[in-house]
Design a protein around this motif. Structure first.
Motif, PDB file in Angstrom:
ATOM      1  N   GLY A   1       0.786  -1.227   0.000  1.00 18.49           N
ATOM      2  CA  GLY A   1       0.000   0.000   0.000  1.00 18.49           C
ATOM      3  C   GLY A   1       0.815   1.272   0.000  1.00 18.49           C
ATOM      4  N   GLY A   2       2.136   1.165  -0.136  1.00 24.51           N
ATOM      5  CA  GLY A   2       2.986   2.355  -0.153  1.00 24.51           C
ATOM      6  C   GLY A   2       2.815   3.164  -1.421  1.00 24.51           C
ATOM      7  N   LYS A   3       3.061   4.456  -1.303  1.00 25.03           N
ATOM      8  CA  LYS A   3       2.930   5.386  -2.430  1.00 25.03           C
ATOM      9  C   LYS A   3       4.296   5.966  -2.768  1.00 25.03           C
ATOM     10  CE  LYS A   3       0.995   8.482  -5.255  1.00 25.03           C
ATOM     11  NZ  LYS A   3       0.395   8.108  -6.549  1.00 25.03           N
ATOM     12  N   VAL A   4       4.702   5.886  -4.036  1.00 24.58           N
ATOM     13  CA  VAL A   4       5.970   6.435  -4.508  1.00 24.58           C
ATOM     14  C   VAL A   4       5.700   7.698  -5.308  1.00 24.58           C
ATOM     15  CG1 VAL A   4       8.021   6.047  -5.935  1.00 24.58           C
ATOM     16  CG2 VAL A   4       7.042   4.154  -4.622  1.00 24.58           C
ATOM     17  N   ILE A   5       6.439   8.766  -4.973  1.00 22.96           N
ATOM     18  CA  ILE A   5       6.361  10.012  -5.741  1.00 22.96           C
ATOM     19  C   ILE A   5       7.776  10.360  -6.189  1.00 22.96           C
ATOM     20  CG2 ILE A   5       5.769  12.471  -5.710  1.00 22.96           C
ATOM     21  CD1 ILE A   5       3.764  11.835  -3.469  1.00 22.96           C
ATOM     22  N   THR A   6       8.013  10.407  -7.503  1.00 18.11           N
ATOM     23  CA  THR A   6       9.334  10.713  -8.040  1.00 18.11           C
ATOM     24  C   THR A   6       9.316  12.045  -8.780  1.00 18.11           C
ATOM     25  OG1 THR A   6       8.843   9.459 -10.058  1.00 18.11           O
ATOM     26  CG2 THR A   6       9.957   8.280  -8.279  1.00 18.11           C
ATOM     27  N   GLY A   7      10.517  12.552  -9.047  1.00 21.31           N
ATOM     28  CA  GLY A   7      10.661  13.790  -9.811  1.00 21.31           C
ATOM     29  C   GLY A   7      10.177  15.021  -9.074  1.00 21.31           C
ATOM     30  N   GLN A   8      10.145  14.955  -7.735  1.00 22.60           N
ATOM     31  CA  GLN A   8       9.622  16.061  -6.944  1.00 22.60           C
ATOM     32  C   GLN A   8      10.564  16.348  -5.758  1.00 22.60           C
ATOM     33  OE1 GLN A   8       7.019  17.932  -7.611  1.00 22.60           O
ATOM     34  NE2 GLN A   8       6.171  16.788  -9.312  1.00 22.60           N
ATOM     35  N   PRO A   9      11.591  17.166  -5.946  1.00 16.68           N
ATOM     36  CA  PRO A   9      12.467  17.507  -4.814  1.00 16.68           C
ATOM     37  C   PRO A   9      11.695  18.252  -3.726  1.00 16.68           C
ATOM     38  CG  PRO A   9      13.436  18.174  -6.920  1.00 16.68           C
ATOM     39  CD  PRO A   9      12.016  17.800  -7.202  1.00 16.68           C
ATOM     40  N   VAL A  10      11.973  17.933  -2.477  1.00 20.55           N
ATOM     41  CA  VAL A  10      11.350  18.621  -1.353  1.00 20.55           C
ATOM     42  C   VAL A  10      11.919  20.032  -1.255  1.00 20.55           C
ATOM     43  CG1 VAL A  10      11.041  18.619   1.149  1.00 20.55           C
ATOM     44  CG2 VAL A  10      10.987  16.465  -0.117  1.00 20.55           C
ATOM     45  N   THR A  11      11.044  21.025  -1.133  1.00 26.02           N
ATOM     46  CA  THR A  11      11.488  22.422  -1.090  1.00 26.02           C
ATOM     47  C   THR A  11      11.388  23.043   0.294  1.00 26.02           C
ATOM     48  OG1 THR A  11       9.268  23.083  -1.824  1.00 26.02           O
ATOM     49  CG2 THR A  11      10.986  22.848  -3.518  1.00 26.02           C
ATOM     50  N   SER A  12      10.551  22.476   1.172  1.00 25.74           N
ATOM     51  CA  SER A  12      10.460  22.998   2.537  1.00 25.74           C
ATOM     52  C   SER A  12       9.958  21.911   3.473  1.00 25.74           C
ATOM     53  CB  SER A  12       9.544  24.223   2.604  1.00 25.74           C
ATOM     54  OG  SER A  12       8.192  23.844   2.453  1.00 25.74           O
ATOM     55  N   ILE A  13      10.452  21.964   4.710  1.00 30.06           N
ATOM     56  CA  ILE A  13      10.005  21.051   5.757  1.00 30.06           C
ATOM     57  C   ILE A  13       9.825  21.871   7.027  1.00 30.06           C
ATOM     58  CG2 ILE A  13      10.478  18.933   7.058  1.00 30.06           C
ATOM     59  CD1 ILE A  13      12.469  18.140   4.897  1.00 30.06           C
ATOM     60  N   THR A  14       8.634  21.886   7.566  1.00 27.43           N
ATOM     61  CA  THR A  14       8.371  22.665   8.775  1.00 27.43           C
ATOM     62  C   THR A  14       7.619  21.815   9.792  1.00 27.43           C
ATOM     63  OG1 THR A  14       6.317  23.537   7.819  1.00 27.43           O
ATOM     64  CG2 THR A  14       8.314  24.877   7.558  1.00 27.43           C
ATOM     65  N   ARG A  15       7.742  22.214  11.032  1.00 28.85           N
ATOM     66  CA  ARG A  15       7.033  21.518  12.105  1.00 28.85           C
ATOM     67  C   ARG A  15       5.695  22.191  12.328  1.00 28.85           C
ATOM     68  NH1 ARG A  15       7.332  16.471  14.260  1.00 28.85           N
ATOM     69  NH2 ARG A  15       6.469  16.451  16.374  1.00 28.85           N
ATOM     70  N   GLN A  16       4.618  21.423  12.246  1.00 30.03           N
ATOM     71  CA  GLN A  16       3.267  21.925  12.450  1.00 30.03           C
ATOM     72  C   GLN A  16       2.604  21.095  13.535  1.00 30.03           C
ATOM     73  OE1 GLN A  16       2.047  24.585  10.837  1.00 30.03           O
ATOM     74  NE2 GLN A  16       3.849  24.856   9.535  1.00 30.03           N
ATOM     75  N   GLY A  17       2.671  21.571  14.790  1.00 28.53           N
ATOM     76  CA  GLY A  17       2.116  20.799  15.897  1.00 28.53           C
ATOM     77  C   GLY A  17       2.866  19.506  16.085  1.00 28.53           C
ATOM     78  N   ASP A  18       2.164  18.379  15.988  1.00 25.94           N
ATOM     79  CA  ASP A  18       2.787  17.066  16.151  1.00 25.94           C
ATOM     80  C   ASP A  18       3.290  16.476  14.844  1.00 25.94           C
ATOM     81  OD1 ASP A  18       2.280  17.040  18.886  1.00 25.94           O
ATOM     82  OD2 ASP A  18       0.296  16.125  18.632  1.00 25.94           O
ATOM     83  N   ASP A  19       3.159  17.233  13.761  1.00 23.49           N
ATOM     84  CA  ASP A  19       3.497  16.701  12.440  1.00 23.49           C
ATOM     85  C   ASP A  19       4.619  17.489  11.773  1.00 23.49           C
ATOM     86  OD1 ASP A  19       1.530  14.700  12.476  1.00 23.49           O
ATOM     87  OD2 ASP A  19      -0.006  16.117  11.785  1.00 23.49           O
ATOM     88  N   TRP A  20       5.241  16.823  10.808  1.00 20.16           N
ATOM     89  CA  TRP A  20       6.139  17.487   9.868  1.00 20.16           C
ATOM     90  C   TRP A  20       5.355  17.763   8.595  1.00 20.16           C
ATOM     91  CZ3 TRP A  20      10.789  19.160  11.343  1.00 20.16           C
ATOM     92  CH2 TRP A  20      11.390  18.559  12.452  1.00 20.16           C
ATOM     93  N   GLN A  21       5.461  18.999   8.106  1.00 22.93           N
ATOM     94  CA  GLN A  21       4.802  19.364   6.848  1.00 22.93           C
ATOM     95  C   GLN A  21       5.879  19.640   5.821  1.00 22.93           C
ATOM     96  OE1 GLN A  21       1.303  22.128   6.618  1.00 22.93           O
ATOM     97  NE2 GLN A  21       2.713  23.407   5.430  1.00 22.93           N
ATOM     98  N   MET A  22       5.735  19.028   4.660  1.00 24.41           N
ATOM     99  CA  MET A  22       6.732  19.267   3.621  1.00 24.41           C
ATOM    100  C   MET A  22       6.064  19.572   2.294  1.00 24.41           C
ATOM    101  SD  MET A  22       8.368  15.502   3.342  1.00 24.41           S
ATOM    102  CE  MET A  22       8.721  15.668   5.091  1.00 24.41           C
ATOM    103  N   SER A  23       6.728  20.452   1.556  1.00 29.34           N
ATOM    104  CA  SER A  23       6.224  20.887   0.256  1.00 29.34           C
ATOM    105  C   SER A  23       7.139  20.390  -0.843  1.00 29.34           C
ATOM    106  CB  SER A  23       6.136  22.414   0.202  1.00 29.34           C
ATOM    107  OG  SER A  23       5.253  22.894   1.199  1.00 29.34           O
ATOM    108  N   PHE A  24       6.546  20.031  -1.970  1.00 27.21           N
ATOM    109  CA  PHE A  24       7.291  19.632  -3.166  1.00 27.21           C
ATOM    110  C   PHE A  24       6.398  19.949  -4.352  1.00 27.21           C
ATOM    111  CE2 PHE A  24       4.982  16.186  -1.315  1.00 27.21           C
ATOM    112  CZ  PHE A  24       4.348  15.557  -2.369  1.00 27.21           C
ATOM    113  N   GLY A  25       6.945  20.675  -5.322  1.00 31.96           N
ATOM    114  CA  GLY A  25       6.105  21.133  -6.428  1.00 31.96           C
ATOM    115  C   GLY A  25       4.983  21.992  -5.889  1.00 31.96           C
ATOM    116  N   ASP A  26       3.748  21.682  -6.261  1.00 33.02           N
ATOM    117  CA  ASP A  26       2.604  22.430  -5.752  1.00 33.02           C
ATOM    118  C   ASP A  26       1.820  21.619  -4.725  1.00 33.02           C
ATOM    119  OD1 ASP A  26       1.579  20.495  -7.397  1.00 33.02           O
ATOM    120  OD2 ASP A  26       0.333  21.849  -8.595  1.00 33.02           O
ATOM    121  N   ARG A  27       2.471  20.620  -4.134  1.00 31.20           N
ATOM    122  CA  ARG A  27       1.791  19.729  -3.205  1.00 31.20           C
ATOM    123  C   ARG A  27       2.386  19.825  -1.802  1.00 31.20           C
ATOM    124  NH1 ARG A  27       1.570  13.871  -5.849  1.00 31.20           N
ATOM    125  NH2 ARG A  27       0.225  13.552  -4.035  1.00 31.20           N
ATOM    126  N   THR A  28       1.615  19.380  -0.829  1.00 28.98           N
ATOM    127  CA  THR A  28       2.035  19.370   0.565  1.00 28.98           C
ATOM    128  C   THR A  28       1.617  18.052   1.214  1.00 28.98           C
ATOM    129  OG1 THR A  28       1.838  21.768   0.775  1.00 28.98           O
ATOM    130  CG2 THR A  28       1.835  20.504   2.806  1.00 28.98           C
TER     131      THR A  28
END
Length: 373
Positions: free
Chosen positions: A157-184
């Motif tokens: 059930g794993g999901k692979v996403i390629t061709g999308q370098p991570v551009t930001s990683i921030t801490r949001q409460g108990d989670d890590w939020q990361m952006s790549f392309g136009d997705r989060t």
């Protein structure tokens, strides 16, 4: 999955194998900045399993990986290993290096210079002061291994996403939020398996680096020596690791075993470094290199003590290091992926306490503080 349990950053063998193991227990997304998995170090590996390669920590990992490579349940229907052997030869100046290697090794047989030449007929006997063979060194089918782990990951059930370098990683409460392309994406746990880019990923997350340094290593394919069938030759390594040669599809892969510190990048060969390495090879053999058919370079990334960095960061909740595998990433991946799954799920790892301590990111707290001053 916009909110999985775990996000793995890095689609080399370390990240893919860890993702596959973790997907048995959690919802996992694997992010790879390149268009394909295994593009950098994994795809440029020498593809050899050497049980005695590396320091004591790595040898412990090799011992755990060996049966998993030989019986890769869920990854392949037959062994990922095939016979090869590793012959280490030493000049007079390299005798101490050979003794150090053999002192901590198992399954090593000393051989005479003439026996070494019988195994690899192009070697110059006058250049061999001593030699040793590790018969149990084996080829690893790296592509089948990588693709097998990727299939296992997806089947769970794993999901692979390629061709999308991570551009930001921030801490949001108990989670890590990361952006790549136009997705989060958000997740409580991030696995940093970014290889040469591991410290850059940490920096994006505001986490102190583990001081992972990439080093360039080059290799070239040359034609097989005339009238020689090289397919059954062992890998040949100089005791000081100033060059090595390995049969490769009826030809020879020769590496200068270079280790030049570089910034993370899509590595390429330095022609002068390669030429110098080929010259060292020529001094040990009875042939000359008249043609290079293909050459390439890859990055081997090491922590200061040359052992991998595996575990949760002490100062960044949910940030997990899986980095610093150096030139041992493929052969240690089965052991390290299962270790990562054990630590994340809180189950008992198949490693002793001393090895676990030697892998822990906590061992670099003083260095990390120095770097961030």
């Amino acid at each position: 999955m916009t909110h999985p349990d775990i996000i793995v950053i890095g689609g080399g063998i370390a990240g893919v194998s860890a993702a596959a193991e973790l997907a048995a227990f959690a919802r996992v997304v694997l992010l790879e900045g390149e268009p394909q998995l295994g593009y950098h170090a994994t795809g440029r590996s020498a593809a050899v399993f050497i049980r005695n390669y590396g320091n004591a920590t790595l040898r412990a990992l090799n011992a755990v990986s060996a049966p998993l490579l030989d019986h890769p349940e869920g990854v392949s229907d037959h062994s990922l290993l095939s016979p090869r052997g590793e012959l280490m030869i030493a000049t007079e100046d390299e005798l101490d290096a050979l003794e150090v290697y053999c002192a901590g090794a198992s399954g090593i047989e000393r051989v005479t210079p003439s026996q070494a030449v019988d195994m690899v007929p192009i070697l110059r006997p006058d250049r061999i002061a001593a030699a040793a063979i590790e018969h149990d060194a084996q080829n690893i089918d790296v592509d089948r291994m990588l693709q097998g782990y990727a299939r296992l990951f997806k089947s769970r059930g794993g999901k692979v996403i390629t061709g999308q370098p991570v551009t930001s990683i921030t801490r949001q409460g108990d989670d890590w939020q990361m952006s790549f392309g136009d997705r989060t994406l958000t997740a409580p746990i991030v696995i940093n398996a970014a290889g040469a880019w591991a410290d850059q990923v940490a920096a994006l997350a505001g986490v102190a680096p583990a001081v992972i340094q990439p080093f360039r290593r080059s290799a070239a394919i040359i034609p097989a020596p005339q009238d020689h069938d090289v397919d059954h030759w062992p890998v040949v390594v100089s005791a000081s690791e100033s060059w090595y040669a390995k049969p490769d599809a009826g030809k020879l892969m020769v590496s200068p075993a270079d280790e030049d510190p570089v910034d993370p990048h899509d590595a390429w060969v330095d022609d002068m470094v390669l030429a110098e390495g080929l010259h060292r090879f020529e001094q040990a053999v009875t042939i000359q290199v008249t043609r290079v058919e293909h050459s390439w370079a890859g990055l081997r990334s090491f922590a200061p003590d040359r052992s991998p960095v595996v575990g949760f960061d002490a100062e960044a909740k949910g940030f997990f290091w899986l980095a610093g595998q150096g030139g041992y990433g493929v052969q240690t991946a089965p052991a390290l992926s299962r270790l990562a799954a054990a630590v994340v799920t809180g189950t008992e790892p198949a490693l002793d306490a001393a090895t676990l301590s030697a892998l822990s990111p906590d061992r670099f707290q003083h260095l990390k503080k120095d770097v961030t001053k």
